[in-house]
Structures are given as C-alpha cells and as structure tokens.
Scaffold this motif. Sequence first.
Motif, PDB file in Angstrom:
ATOM      1  N   GLN A   1       0.455  -0.900   0.207  1.00 16.02           N
ATOM      2  CA  GLN A   1       0.422  -0.125   0.285  1.00 16.02           C
ATOM      3  C   GLN A   1       0.649   1.089  -0.273  1.00 16.02           C
ATOM      4  O   GLN A   1       1.794   1.174   0.608  1.00 16.02           O
ATOM      5  N   PRO A   2       0.793   2.106  -1.122  1.00 15.05           N
ATOM      6  CA  PRO A   2       1.607   3.251  -1.050  1.00 15.05           C
ATOM      7  C   PRO A   2       0.767   3.931   0.414  1.00 15.05           C
ATOM      8  O   PRO A   2       0.071   3.899   1.176  1.00 15.05           O
ATOM      9  N   VAL A   3       2.039   5.160   1.707  1.00 18.00           N
ATOM     10  CA  VAL A   3       1.957   5.759   2.046  1.00 18.00           C
ATOM     11  C   VAL A   3       0.741   7.297   2.188  1.00 18.00           C
ATOM     12  O   VAL A   3       0.664   7.435   1.363  1.00 18.00           O
ATOM     13  N   GLN A   4      -0.415   7.137   3.189  1.00 18.93           N
ATOM     14  CA  GLN A   4      -1.036   7.925   2.865  1.00 18.93           C
ATOM     15  C   GLN A   4      -0.926   8.613   3.935  1.00 18.93           C
ATOM     16  O   GLN A   4      -0.556   9.892   5.271  1.00 18.93           O
ATOM     17  N   SER A   5      -0.475  10.278   3.163  1.00 18.88           N
ATOM     18  CA  SER A   5       0.159  11.570   4.042  1.00 18.88           C
ATOM     19  C   SER A   5      -0.038  12.245   3.317  1.00 18.88           C
ATOM     20  O   SER A   5       0.988  12.154   1.958  1.00 18.88           O
ATOM     21  N   ALA A   6      -0.486  13.306   3.430  1.00 12.18           N
ATOM     22  CA  ALA A   6       0.283  14.311   1.891  1.00 12.18           C
ATOM     23  C   ALA A   6       1.461  15.684   1.760  1.00 12.18           C
ATOM     24  O   ALA A   6       2.135  16.272   1.468  1.00 12.18           O
ATOM     25  N   ASP A   7       2.151  14.375   3.268  1.00 14.82           N
ATOM     26  CA  ASP A   7       3.732  14.993   2.268  1.00 14.82           C
ATOM     27  C   ASP A   7       4.472  13.771   2.128  1.00 14.82           C
ATOM     28  O   ASP A   7       5.526  13.988   2.254  1.00 14.82           O
TER      29      ASP A   7
END
Length: 213
Positions: free
Chosen positions: A55-61
């Motif tokens: 899973q991709p990291v769920q972060s705006a940064d």
Amino acid sequence: MFQAANLPSSLPVFPLSGALLLPRAPLPLHIFEPRYLVMLDDTLKSSHRLIGMVQPVQSADTSGGLNNVGCAGRVTGFSETDDGRYMITLTGISRFRITDETESFAAYRKCDVSWDGFDRDLGAREHDDGLDRQKFFSLLGRFLETNELQSDWDSLREADDEMLINSLAMLCPFKPEEKQALLEAPSLIARRETLIALFEYAVRGGSGQEVMQ
C-alpha cells in the motif's frame, strides 16, 4: 510449496491503496495500466511468479512512498481480454518487509525485501481457539447493517477460522491504514482482535463505548 530458502530477495511491487492480500488467500485483480501489463508479463516469465502487493503511504507530505510491510502473491490464474487487459488471481504466499527500492530500467517498481519474522506465513493454516463465533457474527451483522452491506452468511458460517477472519479483513470497506494494521497483525488471533476493534468503532460511530457482548 514455497520455503523461506527459495523466496527471492527482490520483488516487483504493485502499489494499490486499500487492496489487502494475506497468506493463503486469493485476490482477484484487473490489470490494465501499461506498466503493470509489462510487470505481469515479466512475472509470468520468472520462476517464482511472485508480485508484491503493497500500500502507498497515506500522507500529504509523502509522494510515492510505500508502507514497509507488504504481502507477496503468486499468480495462480489469469486470462487476457480482447483489448489486451488481464484478469488475474494472486494467492498470498508470505508477508515481507521492504529494505530498499531497486534502481531499474523497468517501467514498474522493484524492491529488495526481507522475509524475516514471517515464518508462520509459510506454515499450516492458523486456528483461533478463542474465537466466539456467536458473538463475532452478532457484531459482524451490526457492522454490515451500519454500512448497508450484505453477506453470504452460510459461507461465512462454514468457513474455517483463517478463511473467515482473513476474508473479512480483505473484503470489508476499511480505510487503507486500517487494512495495513490488519496486514501487520502478527497472528490470526491478533488480526481477529483488530477486526473486532474496527467493527466496534464503526458500529458505535466513533464513540468510546464497547459494544461486543
């Protein structure tokens, strides 16, 4: 059957948010992006036919980051459509931990991986002697009602512990970070406990009241 000694040290990875693959469980996928069509062609030519679901990291940064833990699946079924797309089935083999991303000329991503700490994934099916099915199904029913979902209750009741818990973990509409927590649960018992916590949270609408009785 795979053994730890013959698992590869690197894998092609398929980042897909919300998709959860677990050991010994099947995951159907629709492959249509050109880079993943190339990945599948290369995988089918390999000796192990493994793809790492992560899973991709769920972060705006964070842009393009990947969660460290994924699950490798072997391509156990595929068919090609008239327009060149693939319908495939991955069967989960073992979880892995990403140690580095490999530089490659391929259009898709590859990662160096470690299989350490996931020995139970290559063993026999797990059982959960502490599973109270009556209470579990009661809570599941309330979760499904809350989310306006339906299920095949006969199939659920006939499923063994591992199939029941892992199928629900994979199919229920949890957030990506919740799916990741289910993936990283160290045992079937821990995954069931995480499932119950997620069911309860959904049923109580985010309040702190315990609902499983």
